[in-house]
Write an enzyme that holds these catalytic residues in place. Structure first.
Site, PDB file in Angstrom:
ATOM      1  N   THR A   1      73.128  11.545  13.519  1.00 56.06           N
ATOM      2  CA  THR A   1      72.119  12.268  13.368  1.00 56.06           C
ATOM      3  C   THR A   1      72.771  13.797  13.470  1.00 56.06           C
ATOM      4  OG1 THR A   1      71.239  12.598  15.651  1.00 56.06           O
ATOM      5  CG2 THR A   1      70.048  11.108  14.080  1.00 56.06           C
ATOM      6  N   ILE A   2      72.404  14.719  12.735  1.00 56.88           N
ATOM      7  CA  ILE A   2      72.544  16.159  13.295  1.00 56.88           C
ATOM      8  C   ILE A   2      71.695  16.674  14.155  1.00 56.88           C
ATOM      9  CG2 ILE A   2      71.165  17.064  11.156  1.00 56.88           C
ATOM     10  CD1 ILE A   2      73.056  19.665  11.250  1.00 56.88           C
ATOM     11  N   SER A   3      72.263  16.853  15.455  1.00 52.55           N
ATOM     12  CA  SER A   3      71.384  17.384  16.471  1.00 52.55           C
ATOM     13  C   SER A   3      70.499  18.301  16.234  1.00 52.55           C
ATOM     14  CB  SER A   3      72.236  17.589  17.649  1.00 52.55           C
ATOM     15  OG  SER A   3      73.393  16.620  18.146  1.00 52.55           O
TER      16      SER A   3
ATOM     17  N   HIS B   1      72.364  22.322  19.894  1.00 49.94           N
ATOM     18  CA  HIS B   1      73.534  22.938  19.351  1.00 49.94           C
ATOM     19  C   HIS B   1      73.569  24.364  20.175  1.00 49.94           C
ATOM     20  CE1 HIS B   1      73.501  20.588  15.511  1.00 49.94           C
ATOM     21  NE2 HIS B   1      74.368  20.120  16.281  1.00 49.94           N
TER      22      HIS B   1
ATOM     23  N   SER C   1      77.894  15.988  11.449  1.00 52.90           N
ATOM     24  CA  SER C   1      77.847  16.668   9.861  1.00 52.90           C
ATOM     25  C   SER C   1      78.758  17.962  10.144  1.00 52.90           C
ATOM     26  CB  SER C   1      76.552  17.558  10.099  1.00 52.90           C
ATOM     27  OG  SER C   1      76.241  18.422  11.219  1.00 52.90           O
TER      28      SER C   1
ATOM     29  N   HIS D   1      84.602   9.024  14.511  1.00 51.29           N
ATOM     30  CA  HIS D   1      85.274   7.815  14.249  1.00 51.29           C
ATOM     31  C   HIS D   1      84.664   7.011  13.046  1.00 51.29           C
ATOM     32  CE1 HIS D   1      81.805   5.361  16.580  1.00 51.29           C
ATOM     33  NE2 HIS D   1      81.359   6.111  15.898  1.00 51.29           N
TER      34      HIS D   1
ATOM     35  N   ASP E   1      88.874   7.705  17.837  1.00 49.61           N
ATOM     36  CA  ASP E   1      88.057   7.327  18.987  1.00 49.61           C
ATOM     37  C   ASP E   1      87.598   8.237  19.874  1.00 49.61           C
ATOM     38  OD1 ASP E   1      86.657   6.304  20.838  1.00 49.61           O
ATOM     39  OD2 ASP E   1      87.555   4.247  21.058  1.00 49.61           O
ATOM     40  N   GLY E   2      86.957   9.161  19.948  1.00 50.96           N
ATOM     41  CA  GLY E   2      86.451  10.258  20.684  1.00 50.96           C
ATOM     42  C   GLY E   2      86.511  10.034  22.331  1.00 50.96           C
TER      43      GLY E   2
ATOM     44  N   THR F   1      80.606   5.093  20.988  1.00 48.95           N
ATOM     45  CA  THR F   1      80.559   3.695  21.372  1.00 48.95           C
ATOM     46  C   THR F   1      81.852   3.329  20.372  1.00 48.95           C
ATOM     47  OG1 THR F   1      79.477   1.810  21.145  1.00 48.95           O
ATOM     48  CG2 THR F   1      78.930   3.239  19.434  1.00 48.95           C
TER      49      THR F   1
END
Ligand code: SAH
Length: 223
Positions: free
Chosen positions: A58-60, A65, A89, A111, A144-145, A218
């Protein structure tokens, strides 16, 4: 409170967020005014709510933000180096780039390759976005963040846009001293935003802010 801030234009949305105290500083307001959310949110772009962007992402919501920028603001000076984990996004990546200016750098990491491509595709919709990508002020990478992005560390600020299962050590290690991270962390069935401060002497201080609902940080979801 949050939903009251919706608008019919980008300017209207940002003005309402400021009026309701969700944007506090002139710098954040200006940085968000410069990025048209419609380039990043496929539907209901000027509503103060999260929107699906595909790939279970999703875009938060705009107020999230805004809160992230306000929390990190003292570490988003012109020329700062920033890592945006779970860039999705690319909206917040662009806002962060406005805050650190042309002498700063923001790296967005996600990711899911189609989301990395989507972020680039969203940014090139505006001339300002194209300039940021061409100059290297903004860069999107796949990875992978949870491991951060060691290649270009250390960072003045790290934003995490997905809920982490734990306080990943690699991330605080990639902060400068001083440096600051905004990170939602899962705690049982709840998630809370933490602001993690690395002080000049390298010591770490964690401040718990408020409860949230983010997409998990994740493994790549299997379809
Ligand atoms: N800041 C983004 C939020 C997108 S939702 C926005 O407002 O548009 C969270 C994002 O985190 C998703 O794009 C998802 O693909 C990404 N993500 C989840 N786990 C990840 C991981 N381990 N490494 C990198 N990105 C991850």
């Amino acid at each position: 409170m949050a939903w009251r801030s919706s608008g019919t234009t980008n300017e209207g949305l940002i003005a309402n967020l400021a009026r309701n105290g969700l944007i506090e500083s002139a710098r954040v307001k200006e940085a968000m005014m410069k990025v048209d959310r419609a380039h990043y949110a496929p539907t209901h772009a000027y509503e103060d709510s999260p929107q699906p962007i595909g790939h279970r992402a999703t875009i938060s919501a705009p107020h999230m933000h805004a809160s992230a920028c306000e929390s990190l603001l003292s570490h988003l000076q012109p020329g700062a180096r920033v890592l945006d984990i779970g860039s999705g996004s690319g909206y917040l990546t662009a806002v962060l780039a406005n805050l650190v200016g042309p002498s700063g750098t923001v790296i967005g990491i996600d990711h899911i390759q189609p989301l990395v491509d989507m972020a680039v595709g969203n940014m090139v919709k505006s001339e300002a976005g194209r300039a940021m990508l061409n100059s290297g002020q903004v860069k999107f990478v796949k990875g992978d963040g949870r491991k951060g992005w060691a290649e270009e560390a250390p960072y003045d600020a790290i934003h995490v846009g997905a809920a982490a299962a734990e306080h990943h050590k690699e991330l605080s290690e990639q902060l400068k001293a001083p440096g600051r991270m905004f990170i939602p962390v899962e705690e049982g069935h709840m998630q809370h935003v933490y602001v993690v401060n690395k002080k000049e002497d390298g010591t770490i201080e964690k401040k718990k802010l408020y409860g949230v609902q983010y997409v998990p940080l994740t493994d790549v979801p299997s379809e």
